[in-house]
Design an enzyme around this catalytic site. Structure first.
Site, mmCIF file in Angstrom:
data_model
loop_
_atom_site.group_PDB
_atom_site.id
_atom_site.type_symbol
_atom_site.label_atom_id
_atom_site.label_comp_id
_atom_site.label_asym_id
_atom_site.label_seq_id
_atom_site.Cartn_x
_atom_site.Cartn_y
_atom_site.Cartn_z
ATOM 1 N N LEU A 63 0.818 -1.097 -0.122
ATOM 2 C CA LEU A 63 -0.105 0.030 0.088
ATOM 3 C C LEU A 63 1.036 1.385 -0.136
ATOM 4 O O LEU A 63 2.110 1.489 0.554
ATOM 5 C CB LEU A 63 -0.891 0.153 1.277
ATOM 6 N N SER A 64 0.486 2.249 -0.625
ATOM 7 C CA SER A 64 0.932 3.688 -0.324
ATOM 8 C C SER A 64 0.743 3.967 0.785
ATOM 9 O O SER A 64 -0.081 3.698 1.453
ATOM 10 C CB SER A 64 0.407 4.633 -1.495
ATOM 11 N N THR A 113 1.303 8.209 -1.976
ATOM 12 C CA THR A 113 1.950 9.077 -1.098
ATOM 13 C C THR A 113 2.443 10.244 -1.894
ATOM 14 O O THR A 113 2.518 11.398 -1.641
ATOM 15 C CB THR A 113 3.082 8.354 -0.364
ATOM 16 N N ALA A 114 2.804 10.112 -3.128
ATOM 17 C CA ALA A 114 3.187 11.115 -4.153
ATOM 18 C C ALA A 114 2.164 12.342 -4.227
ATOM 19 O O ALA A 114 2.600 13.327 -3.786
ATOM 20 C CB ALA A 114 3.565 10.677 -5.630
ATOM 21 N N HIS A 166 8.470 5.543 -9.185
ATOM 22 C CA HIS A 166 9.051 4.410 -9.569
ATOM 23 C C HIS A 166 10.379 4.692 -10.652
ATOM 24 O O HIS A 166 11.133 5.487 -10.458
ATOM 25 C CB HIS A 166 8.147 3.505 -10.094
#
Length: 266
Positions: A57-58, A108-109, A147
């Site tokens: 998960l983020s 999260t980004a 990524h």
């Protein structure tokens, strides 16, 4: 043997971490792990329905799902110099007007971008591997990349607007918490927590000690198959925090939550 559905992304850091435990390279403590691979935002969304027993998960998604999932001490992606980048064809943008592609509303980004600049209004959710091309052809004014994107964005005629990882580090002096592995809180799954943590930790240790063992598995699922990109990706996102969050990792997660609550994003 207990069957557990374990879900993670196709990114090199995740496939590197999970290779050994999926391919009988280590003792899996009488667990059989059925692997499910999806884009990170797809995993975030599926977690709201508790689709998988163990899931990547983020951290933003995890903070929203704490009633359903508990974070594992091993398997997380935290670190320095590894944060998401906002890129575009130019650094000259009106953030209140620009159309920005983001890799998911629960990533999260995206949370970090909102913390950094709340004036950003016009976003479009786009698969992470389509963002750079979208910016290149002018579909978006800017893109939030994660990524492998951070290694290849110059190939798409893009320049860095802001390194959100550096912004976070300047604000907190802590590693940036990007993604974690979590287990469902309902029994019997939560009862397996320590055993699963141990298996994942051993899988990472095996991967570090046998670097070539996972190469074909990693490359099979990677978006970018250049060896240097893959190795750079793994080196950046798999580290001591992946083996154990430790006090520093847990503090970083707590600060991220506090900042999000202060800005009324959580």
């Amino acid at each position: 043997m207990t069957r557990l559905d374990v879900a993670f992304s196709t990114c090199p850091n995740d496939t590197f971490i999970f290779h050994a435990m999926l391919h009988d390279c280590i003792d899996t403590k009488d667990f059989h792990f059925a692997a499910h691979m999806h884009d990170v935002e797809a995993l975030n969304k599926k977690a709201f329905s508790k689709t998988f027993h163990v899931s990547n998960l983020s951290f933003y998604a995890y903070l929203k799902l704490r009633q359903s999932y508990e974070i594992l001490d091993s398997g997380s992606a935290l670190g320095f110099g590894c944060g998401p980048l906002l890129v575009g064809k130019s650094t000259d943008l009106s953030f209140s007007k620009a159309k920005i592609a983001v890799p998911g509303e629960y990533t999260t980004a995206y949370l970090l971008m909102r913390l950094w600049n709340p004036s950003i209004q016009h976003v479009e959710i786009t698969r992470f591997d389509n963002i750079l091309e979208g910016v290149q052809i002018g579909k978006y004014d800017a893109g939030l990349i994660i990524h492998e994107g951070r290694f290849i964005y110059p190939e798409y005629d893009c320049v860095e607007i802001i390194d959100l990882g550096k912004w976070w580090e300047d604000e907190t002096s802590l590693p940036i918490p990007l993604g974690c592995i979590s287990i469902r809180k309902d029994p019997p799954f939560i009862d397996y927590k320590q055993d699963i943590e141990s298996v994942i930790r051993n899988s990472i240790t095996y991967a570090f000690n046998n670097r070539d063992a996972s190469k074909s598995f990693v490359k099979q699922h990677a978006q970018e198959i250049d060896d240097q990109v893959i190795d750079g990706h793994i080196d950046l996102y798999v580290n001591n925090f992946s083996l154990s969050l430790g006090d520093t990792g847990r503090e970083a997660i707590q600060i991220l939550e506090e900042m999000a609550r202060r800005k009324k994003i959580l």
